[in-house]
Scaffold this active site. Structure first.
Site, PDB file in Angstrom:
ATOM      1  N   LYS A 138       0.832  -1.183   0.000  1.00 36.51           N
ATOM      2  CA  LYS A 138       0.000   0.000   0.000  1.00 36.51           C
ATOM      3  C   LYS A 138       0.876   1.246   0.000  1.00 36.51           C
ATOM      4  CE  LYS A 138      -1.605   1.701   4.190  1.00 36.51           C
ATOM      5  NZ  LYS A 138      -0.575   2.332   4.989  1.00 36.51           N
ATOM      6  N   GLU A 206      -3.508   6.024  18.003  1.00 33.90           N
ATOM      7  CA  GLU A 206      -2.040   5.963  18.059  1.00 33.90           C
ATOM      8  C   GLU A 206      -1.544   7.182  18.813  1.00 33.90           C
ATOM      9  OE1 GLU A 206      -0.594   3.499  14.208  1.00 33.90           O
ATOM     10  OE2 GLU A 206      -1.333   5.497  13.746  1.00 33.90           O
ATOM     11  N   ASP A 225      -4.582   6.257   4.680  1.00 35.88           N
ATOM     12  CA  ASP A 225      -3.500   5.529   5.359  1.00 35.88           C
ATOM     13  C   ASP A 225      -4.012   4.282   6.084  1.00 35.88           C
ATOM     14  OD1 ASP A 225      -0.813   5.176   6.177  1.00 35.88           O
ATOM     15  OD2 ASP A 225      -1.236   6.100   8.118  1.00 35.88           O
ATOM     16  N   HIS A 230      -6.726  -1.031   6.336  1.00 34.89           N
ATOM     17  CA  HIS A 230      -6.724  -1.822   7.571  1.00 34.89           C
ATOM     18  C   HIS A 230      -8.104  -1.884   8.243  1.00 34.89           C
ATOM     19  CE1 HIS A 230      -2.569  -1.389   6.839  1.00 34.89           C
ATOM     20  NE2 HIS A 230      -2.279  -0.399   7.650  1.00 34.89           N
ATOM     21  N   LYS A 316      -3.845   9.981  14.808  1.00 35.78           N
ATOM     22  CA  LYS A 316      -2.488  10.111  15.346  1.00 35.78           C
ATOM     23  C   LYS A 316      -2.544  11.080  16.522  1.00 35.78           C
ATOM     24  CE  LYS A 316      -0.300   8.027  11.804  1.00 35.78           C
ATOM     25  NZ  LYS A 316       0.265   6.685  11.976  1.00 35.78           N
TER      26      LYS A 316
HETATM   27  C1  BG6 Z   1       0.577   1.622   8.517  1.00 29.32           C
HETATM   28  C2  BG6 Z   1       0.308   3.103   8.509  1.00 29.32           C
HETATM   29  O1  BG6 Z   1       0.022   1.007   7.382  1.00 29.32           O
HETATM   30  O2  BG6 Z   1      -0.010   1.050   9.686  1.00 29.32           O
HETATM   31  C3  BG6 Z   1       0.844   3.751   9.760  1.00 29.32           C
HETATM   32  O3  BG6 Z   1       0.950   3.673   7.371  1.00 29.32           O
HETATM   33  C4  BG6 Z   1       0.274   3.060  10.989  1.00 29.32           C
HETATM   34  O4  BG6 Z   1       0.514   5.135   9.780  1.00 29.32           O
HETATM   35  C5  BG6 Z   1       0.522   1.564  10.887  1.00 29.32           C
HETATM   36  O5  BG6 Z   1       0.920   3.590  12.128  1.00 29.32           O
HETATM   37  C6  BG6 Z   1      -0.139   0.815  12.048  1.00 29.32           C
HETATM   38  O6  BG6 Z   1       0.228  -0.525  11.983  1.00 29.32           O
HETATM   39  P1  BG6 Z   1       0.381  -1.389  13.297  1.00 29.32           P
HETATM   40  O7  BG6 Z   1       0.714  -2.745  12.828  1.00 29.32           O
HETATM   41  O8  BG6 Z   1       1.483  -0.747  14.080  1.00 29.32           O
HETATM   42  O9  BG6 Z   1      -0.944  -1.284  13.997  1.00 29.32           O
END
Ligand code: BG6
Length: 454
Positions: A138, A206, A225, A230, A316
Site C-alpha cells: 500500500k 495511536e 493511510d 486496515h 495520530k
Molecule cells: C501503517 C500506517 O500502514 O499502519 C501507519 O501507514 C500506521 O501510519 C501503521 O501507524 C499501524 O500498523 P500497526 O501494525 O502498528 O498497527
C-alpha cells in the site's frame, strides 16, 4: 504459478524505510524458522555495494527485534544486491544475472507507487517477469480511479493469482482471529445480527504523530493511510456472512460482499481532524488540510445488518496506541431493579495484543438489585516469538499462498466506499495532541458517546 514455491526473492526499495523497519527483521525471522532458502536480491539506487546492504540489514535487525547471529548469518549468505536506476534497463539485466536462472522469482515492490509502472515495464522487458509473482505494498492507488489504473497495469503483465497485495493487517493473528473466533464458537453467530447488535465501533488510536513520514503522510491522510485498507478489513471480518468453507477465494468473496452493501460515504457522515503542530512537521505543508484523525459512520445494507450503525475512528497523537472493536448489544430488560442493566458488549483488541472480552452484568454481594459490569476476558499477551505480520506475509508470498492478501475487486470496492470523502470534501478541525480528536466528532458518534479504549 500460484502455490508454487518461489526460487528467489527480489525486493525493490532495499535501502528504504520499509525494508529497514519491517523487511529485514521479517527475513531474519524466516531464516530462523528455516523458511528462507532462496537468493534474496535487494534492488535500489543508492550507489551502495553488497557489504553496505548487509551492514544496513544488520543494523535493521539490531534496532527492530534483535540480532540472531545464526539466522542473520544465513540471511546474509543469501543476500545479493543490484544498484541502479529503475529507469535504466541495464539494472534489470543485472538483476536477471543475479537471479541466476530462477524460474519463479517473487518481486516485492517496497517502493513508491509512482514508480510501479516503470518497474513493471522493465521487469517485462528484461524477462524478469516471466514465471514471476509480484508483491505490492500500500498505498494501492490514491483513489478509485488510480486503483483501477494500477490494477489494469498489473494485469497487463501478471495474472491475478500472481499478484499479492499487502495489507499487513491481514497478516495479524488478531485480525485473523476475528473471523476464526466468530465461526468457531456457536454462541456468537445467533446474536450477530441487527436484532441483537445495537452498534459497532472500530477505534484505531495511536499516541504518536507522523514519525518523520511527513511528506508521505501529507499526501495521504488518515482515510487513505488506515481506513480504506486496515480498518475496512477489520470491519469486513466482523460483518461478513458465514463462509461456506475456508478456501481463499470463498473468504475473499464473502468479504467483498460486505463492501458491496456499504453506500459510498457522504460528507455528513465524516469528521476530519488535524492535531495541533502537524503543520510544523518536516515535509508537511504549512497550510496543509490533510487529516491526522477521522471519525465516520456507515451502514451495511444487508438482511443481517440493515439499520446497525458502524462507527470508525482513527487518529495520530491520540491518548494511547490501541486498536479495538466494540460490538454493543441491546440492553436487557429490567427484571431485578427498576433500571435496565447496561448493554452487554463484545470487545476485540487487535493491537497491540489479542484480547476478546464479553461485558457482562454481575450481581454485587449483599444487594439483591444491584450489579456491576465485568468482563469475561481472553487475553493473549504479545509474544516476541510469534510470527509477525510481515514474516507471515512474506513467507506466504514465497509459498504462493494468497489467503492473506487483498484481491483486486476488494481493493477497488474499498476505494469506492471512501472515494467521495477524500481530500477536502469535508472541513478539517484542529485538536489537541493527546486528546480524543476534535469535539465535532461527537456529533456523528454513537448515542451515549464514543467508546475510548484503555
Ligand atoms: C501503517 C500506517 O500502514 O499502519 C501507519 O501507514 C500506521 O501510519 C501503521 O501507524 C499501524 O500498523 P500497526 O501494525 O502498528 O498497527
Amino acid at each position: 504459478m500460484s502455490q508454487t514455491q518461489a526460487d528467489a526473492l527480489v525486493f525493490f526499495g532495499a535501502t528504504g524505510d520499509l525494508a529497514y523497519k519491517k523487511i529485514f527483521p521479517a527475513l531474519q525471522a524466516l531464516a530462523k524458522r528455516g523458511a528462507l532458502n532462496v537468493p534474496v536480491v535487494g534492488v535500489a539506487k543508492s550507489g551502495w555495494g553488497l557489504d553496505q546492504l548487509k551492514a544496513r540489514a544488520r543494523d535493521s535487525v539490531e534496532k527492530h527485534g534483535g540480532l540472531d547471529a545464526d539466522a542473520f548469518g544465513r540471511l546474509s549468505n543469501l543476500l545479493r544486491y543490484v544498484d541502479g536506476d529503475y529507469g535504466d534497463l541495464a539494472a534489470f539485466e543485472q538483476l536477471r544475472k543475479e537471479l541466476d536462472g530462477a524460474k519463479h522469482p517473487v518481486h516485492y515492490l517496497a517502493i513508491p507507487p509512482s514508480v510501479f509502472e516503470l518497474v513493471f515495464d522493465q521487469l517485462q522487458k528484461s524477462g524478469c517477469a516471466e514465471g514471476a509473482r509480484v508483491v505490492v505494498e500500500k498505498p494501492l492507488g490514491h483513489d478509485l480511479a488510480s486503483a483501477q489504473e494500477l490494477n489494469r497495469t498489473l494485469h497487463s503483465i501478471f495474472k491475478e493469482e500472481d499478484i499479492f497485495r499487502i495489507d499487513h493487517y491481514l497478516g495479524k493473528n488478531t485480525v485473523q482471529n476475528l473471523l476464526f473466533f466468530r465461526f468457531s464458537n456457536s454462541f456468537v453467530e445467533p446474536i450477530w445480527k441487527r436484532q441483537y447488535v445495537q452498534s459497532v465501533q472500530i477505534t484505531m488510536s495511536e499516541n504518536f504523530g507522523v514519525q518523520g513520514r511527513g511528506s508521505f503522510y501529507d499526501h495521504t491522510g488518515a482515510i487513505r493511510d488506515v481506513v480504506q485498507n486496515h480498518l475496512l478489513q477489520v470491519l469486513t471480518n466482523i460483518a461478513m456472512e458465514p463462509p461456506p468453507g475456508s478456501e481463499t477465494e470463498i473468504l475473499r468473496d464473502v468479504r467483498v460482499m460486505v463492501l458491496h452493501g456499504i453506500r459510498s460515504l457522504r460528507p455528513e457522515d465524516v469528521v476530519r481532524g488535524q492535531f495541533r503542530g502537524y503543520r510544523q512537521e518536516p515535509g508537511v505543508s504549512p497550510d496543509s488540510t490533510v487529516e491526522t484523525f477521522v471519525a465516520l459512520r456507515l451502514f451495511i445494507n444487508s438482511w443481517r445488518w440493515r439499520g446497525v450503525p458502524f462507527y470508525i475512528r482513527a487518529g495520530k497523537c491520540l491518548p494511547n496506541t490501541v486498536t479495538e472493536v466494540l460490538v454493543k448489544l441491546y440492553q436487557p430488560p429490567a427484571i431485578f431493579c427498576d433500571v435496565a442493566p447496561p448493554a452487554n458488549y463484545y470487545r476485540f483488541r487487535v493491537t497491540p495484543d489479542l484480547q476478546i472480552a464479553v461485558g457482562a452484568y454481575v450481581k454485587l454481594p449483599g444487594a439483591d438489585d444491584q450489579g456491576e459490569m465485568q468482563e469475561l476476558l481472553i487475553n493473549h499477551p504479545e509474544d516476541p516469538n510469534e510470527m509477525g505480520a510481515y514474516e507471515e506475509l512474506l513467507g506466504d508470498a514465497l509459498k504462493g499462498s494468497n489467503a492473506h492478501f487483498a484481491r483486486q475487486d476488494y481493493v477497488e470496492e474499498s476505494w469506492r466506499v471512501v472515494d467521495s470523502v477524500l481530500d477536502n470534501a469535508t472541513p478539517v478541525h484542529e485538536y489537541e495532541p493527546g486528546s480524543w480528536g476534535p469535539a465535532e466528532a461527537d456529533a456523528i458518534g454513537p448515542p451515549g458517546g464514543w467508546y475510548n479504549p484503555k
